[in-house]
Design a protein around this motif. Structure first.
Motif, PDB file in Angstrom:
ATOM      1  N   ALA A  80     -16.660 -68.898  81.747  1.00 38.36           N
ATOM      2  CA  ALA A  80     -15.266 -68.470  81.830  1.00 38.36           C
ATOM      3  C   ALA A  80     -15.104 -67.509  83.000  1.00 38.36           C
ATOM      4  O   ALA A  80     -16.029 -66.761  83.347  1.00 38.36           O
ATOM      5  CB  ALA A  80     -14.851 -67.790  80.534  1.00 38.36           C
ATOM      6  N   PRO A  81     -13.955 -67.511  83.669  1.00 36.02           N
ATOM      7  CA  PRO A  81     -13.731 -66.583  84.765  1.00 36.02           C
ATOM      8  C   PRO A  81     -13.753 -65.141  84.267  1.00 36.02           C
ATOM      9  O   PRO A  81     -13.491 -64.861  83.096  1.00 36.02           O
ATOM     10  CB  PRO A  81     -12.350 -66.971  85.286  1.00 36.02           C
ATOM     11  CG  PRO A  81     -11.691 -67.659  84.145  1.00 36.02           C
ATOM     12  CD  PRO A  81     -12.787 -68.356  83.401  1.00 36.02           C
ATOM     13  N   ALA A  82     -14.064 -64.231  85.174  1.00 37.43           N
ATOM     14  CA  ALA A  82     -14.238 -62.833  84.796  1.00 37.43           C
ATOM     15  C   ALA A  82     -12.986 -62.274  84.134  1.00 37.43           C
ATOM     16  O   ALA A  82     -13.072 -61.564  83.123  1.00 37.43           O
ATOM     17  CB  ALA A  82     -14.619 -62.008  86.025  1.00 37.43           C
ATOM     18  N   GLU A  83     -11.796 -62.592  84.664  1.00 33.48           N
ATOM     19  CA  GLU A  83     -10.575 -62.014  84.107  1.00 33.48           C
ATOM     20  C   GLU A  83     -10.364 -62.460  82.667  1.00 33.48           C
ATOM     21  O   GLU A  83     -10.019 -61.648  81.795  1.00 33.48           O
ATOM     22  CB  GLU A  83      -9.364 -62.407  84.949  1.00 33.48           C
ATOM     23  CG  GLU A  83      -8.071 -61.772  84.422  1.00 33.48           C
ATOM     24  CD  GLU A  83      -6.854 -62.166  85.239  1.00 33.48           C
ATOM     25  OE1 GLU A  83      -5.743 -61.737  84.864  1.00 33.48           O
ATOM     26  OE2 GLU A  83      -7.000 -62.900  86.231  1.00 33.48           O
ATOM     27  N   ALA A  84     -10.569 -63.752  82.398  1.00 36.27           N
ATOM     28  CA  ALA A  84     -10.383 -64.252  81.034  1.00 36.27           C
ATOM     29  C   ALA A  84     -11.379 -63.613  80.082  1.00 36.27           C
ATOM     30  O   ALA A  84     -11.026 -63.223  78.956  1.00 36.27           O
ATOM     31  CB  ALA A  84     -10.508 -65.770  81.003  1.00 36.27           C
ATOM     32  N   ALA A  85     -12.637 -63.494  80.514  1.00 32.03           N
ATOM     33  CA  ALA A  85     -13.660 -62.894  79.665  1.00 32.03           C
ATOM     34  C   ALA A  85     -13.360 -61.421  79.405  1.00 32.03           C
ATOM     35  O   ALA A  85     -13.527 -60.920  78.281  1.00 32.03           O
ATOM     36  CB  ALA A  85     -15.038 -63.048  80.325  1.00 32.03           C
ATOM     37  N   GLU A  86     -12.912 -60.705  80.431  1.00 33.19           N
ATOM     38  CA  GLU A  86     -12.588 -59.291  80.268  1.00 33.19           C
ATOM     39  C   GLU A  86     -11.398 -59.099  79.329  1.00 33.19           C
ATOM     40  O   GLU A  86     -11.391 -58.190  78.485  1.00 33.19           O
ATOM     41  CB  GLU A  86     -12.297 -58.675  81.628  1.00 33.19           C
ATOM     42  CG  GLU A  86     -13.535 -58.525  82.513  1.00 33.19           C
ATOM     43  CD  GLU A  86     -13.182 -58.166  83.941  1.00 33.19           C
ATOM     44  OE1 GLU A  86     -11.981 -57.992  84.230  1.00 33.19           O
ATOM     45  OE2 GLU A  86     -14.109 -58.050  84.767  1.00 33.19           O
ATOM     46  N   ARG A  87     -10.382 -59.944  79.486  1.00 31.06           N
ATOM     47  CA  ARG A  87      -9.210 -59.825  78.611  1.00 31.06           C
ATOM     48  C   ARG A  87      -9.571 -60.172  77.169  1.00 31.06           C
ATOM     49  O   ARG A  87      -9.084 -59.548  76.222  1.00 31.06           O
ATOM     50  CB  ARG A  87      -8.078 -60.720  79.110  1.00 31.06           C
ATOM     51  CG  ARG A  87      -7.383 -60.184  80.353  1.00 31.06           C
ATOM     52  CD  ARG A  87      -6.083 -60.905  80.627  1.00 31.06           C
ATOM     53  NE  ARG A  87      -5.404 -60.369  81.789  1.00 31.06           N
ATOM     54  CZ  ARG A  87      -4.634 -59.295  81.800  1.00 31.06           C
ATOM     55  NH1 ARG A  87      -4.462 -58.606  80.675  1.00 31.06           N
ATOM     56  NH2 ARG A  87      -4.035 -58.886  82.899  1.00 31.06           N
ATOM     57  N   ARG A  88     -10.437 -61.174  76.996  1.00 27.98           N
ATOM     58  CA  ARG A  88     -10.876 -61.519  75.642  1.00 27.98           C
ATOM     59  C   ARG A  88     -11.578 -60.332  74.992  1.00 27.98           C
ATOM     60  O   ARG A  88     -11.342 -60.005  73.827  1.00 27.98           O
ATOM     61  CB  ARG A  88     -11.816 -62.720  75.705  1.00 27.98           C
ATOM     62  CG  ARG A  88     -12.384 -63.129  74.346  1.00 27.98           C
ATOM     63  CD  ARG A  88     -13.832 -63.571  74.487  1.00 27.98           C
ATOM     64  NE  ARG A  88     -14.497 -63.532  73.195  1.00 27.98           N
ATOM     65  CZ  ARG A  88     -15.069 -62.453  72.689  1.00 27.98           C
ATOM     66  NH1 ARG A  88     -15.054 -61.304  73.362  1.00 27.98           N
ATOM     67  NH2 ARG A  88     -15.639 -62.483  71.498  1.00 27.98           N
ATOM     68  N   THR A  89     -12.459 -59.651  75.745  1.00 25.16           N
ATOM     69  CA  THR A  89     -13.180 -58.492  75.233  1.00 25.16           C
ATOM     70  C   THR A  89     -12.209 -57.358  74.897  1.00 25.16           C
ATOM     71  O   THR A  89     -12.347 -56.696  73.854  1.00 25.16           O
ATOM     72  CB  THR A  89     -14.214 -58.016  76.262  1.00 25.16           C
ATOM     73  OG1 THR A  89     -15.151 -59.073  76.498  1.00 25.16           O
ATOM     74  CG2 THR A  89     -14.955 -56.794  75.760  1.00 25.16           C
ATOM     75  N   ALA A  90     -11.224 -57.148  75.755  1.00 23.81           N
ATOM     76  CA  ALA A  90     -10.244 -56.086  75.506  1.00 23.81           C
ATOM     77  C   ALA A  90      -9.431 -56.381  74.251  1.00 23.81           C
ATOM     78  O   ALA A  90      -9.159 -55.475  73.444  1.00 23.81           O
ATOM     79  CB  ALA A  90      -9.326 -55.945  76.718  1.00 23.81           C
ATOM     80  N   VAL A  91      -9.043 -57.623  74.072  1.00 25.22           N
ATOM     81  CA  VAL A  91      -8.271 -58.000  72.884  1.00 25.22           C
ATOM     82  C   VAL A  91      -9.102 -57.809  71.625  1.00 25.22           C
ATOM     83  O   VAL A  91      -8.618 -57.281  70.609  1.00 25.22           O
ATOM     84  CB  VAL A  91      -7.788 -59.466  73.007  1.00 25.22           C
ATOM     85  CG1 VAL A  91      -7.323 -60.003  71.655  1.00 25.22           C
ATOM     86  CG2 VAL A  91      -6.658 -59.570  74.023  1.00 25.22           C
ATOM     87  N   GLU A  92     -10.362 -58.204  71.659  1.00 21.76           N
ATOM     88  CA  GLU A  92     -11.219 -58.033  70.484  1.00 21.76           C
ATOM     89  C   GLU A  92     -11.374 -56.553  70.141  1.00 21.76           C
ATOM     90  O   GLU A  92     -11.318 -56.162  68.969  1.00 21.76           O
ATOM     91  CB  GLU A  92     -12.586 -58.669  70.721  1.00 21.76           C
ATOM     92  CG  GLU A  92     -13.498 -58.565  69.506  1.00 21.76           C
ATOM     93  CD  GLU A  92     -14.812 -59.295  69.722  1.00 21.76           C
ATOM     94  OE1 GLU A  92     -15.338 -59.856  68.746  1.00 21.76           O
ATOM     95  OE2 GLU A  92     -15.313 -59.293  70.863  1.00 21.76           O
ATOM     96  N   ARG A  93     -11.572 -55.713  71.152  1.00 18.38           N
ATOM     97  CA  ARG A  93     -11.721 -54.277  70.925  1.00 18.38           C
ATOM     98  C   ARG A  93     -10.458 -53.688  70.310  1.00 18.38           C
ATOM     99  O   ARG A  93     -10.512 -52.932  69.330  1.00 18.38           O
ATOM    100  CB  ARG A  93     -12.057 -53.570  72.240  1.00 18.38           C
ATOM    101  CG  ARG A  93     -12.269 -52.076  72.081  1.00 18.38           C
ATOM    102  CD  ARG A  93     -12.677 -51.421  73.388  1.00 18.38           C
ATOM    103  NE  ARG A  93     -11.619 -51.547  74.403  1.00 18.38           N
ATOM    104  CZ  ARG A  93     -11.699 -52.324  75.466  1.00 18.38           C
ATOM    105  NH1 ARG A  93     -12.776 -53.067  75.683  1.00 18.38           N
ATOM    106  NH2 ARG A  93     -10.710 -52.372  76.347  1.00 18.38           N
ATOM    107  N   LEU A  94      -9.307 -54.039  70.864  1.00 24.58           N
ATOM    108  CA  LEU A  94      -8.037 -53.535  70.330  1.00 24.58           C
ATOM    109  C   LEU A  94      -7.793 -54.027  68.905  1.00 24.58           C
ATOM    110  O   LEU A  94      -7.312 -53.275  68.047  1.00 24.58           O
ATOM    111  CB  LEU A  94      -6.887 -53.977  71.234  1.00 24.58           C
ATOM    112  CG  LEU A  94      -6.690 -53.188  72.529  1.00 24.58           C
ATOM    113  CD1 LEU A  94      -5.758 -53.946  73.467  1.00 24.58           C
ATOM    114  CD2 LEU A  94      -6.134 -51.800  72.227  1.00 24.58           C
TER     115      LEU A  94
END
Length: 209
Positions: A116-130
């Protein structure tokens, strides 16, 4: 078509108690066919009796379990599969029907290694954390604890819908998630919704102290 007061998202489960004659007929026809029907959110009006105004973007529901009761009512469980857009509403005899087209997400480019592209992976991680923060704050406020807190899928596209299903959002926000043009937009929207939810819950806790 089955207009409802709730949003069915891909990967979501939809338990239904079918008692209206028109939807009893729908269930029998669906079970005699491919086992699928469309679900759209009612914008104005009620589920029972017709005369409602509906959103045009919905989700295909696939029936996975049914039980017919002695009086003709049905209990069923369906799961959301793919998104669609209604192109034309048809006469509602014997039940709501429409012409639809499948909605594909905007493609997310993949990295050279196929990931997955970095932006999608980073946003997925941020959503999971929130999401974990919001669920923890809800428990602190006395909401029922989640039956299980598990990690959302590693695939950002699947994770976006899973996070939405676990999030404390209302039907209109869930509809916005459904209508988002692609994974990146969907994750960005969820980040904003969960950030707002975290702030609101945090204020409630501070006020209670």
């Amino acid at each position: 078509m089955f207009p409802l007061g709730t949003v069915l998202l891909p990967h979501g489960h939809l338990p239904l108690h079918i008692f209206e004659p028109r939807y009893r007929a729908l269930v029998k026809d669906v079970l005699a066919g491919d086992g699928e029907f469309g679900v759209v959110l009612i914008e104005r009006g009620q589920e029972v009796g017709g005369g409602d105004v509906r959103f045009d973007i919905g989700t295909v529901a696939r029936i996975v379990q049914t039980a017919e009761l002695p009086d003709g009512r049905w209990l069923l469980d369906a799961v959301g599969t793919v998104r669609f857009r209604v192109t034309e509403w048809l006469p509602e005899d014997p039940y709501p029907q429409a012409l639809v087209e499948t909605l594909a997400d905007e493609p997310v480019p993949v990295e050279d290694d196929g990931g997955a592209p970095a932006e999608a992976a980073e946003r997925r991680t941020a959503v999971e954390r929130l999401l974990r923060q919001v669920l923890a704050l809800q428990v602190e406020l006395g909401f029922p604890a989640p039956s299980a807190v598990r990690s959302i899928d590693e695939d950002p596209a699947t994770a976006a819908f899973e996070a939405a299903l676990l999030s404390p959002i209302g039907p209109i926000d869930a509809q916005k998630v459904l209508e988002a043009p692609g994974t990146l937009a969907r994750l960005a929207l969820l980040e904003a919704l969960l950030d707002d939810a975290r702030d609101m819950l945090g204020r409630r806790i501070a006020e209670a102290d």
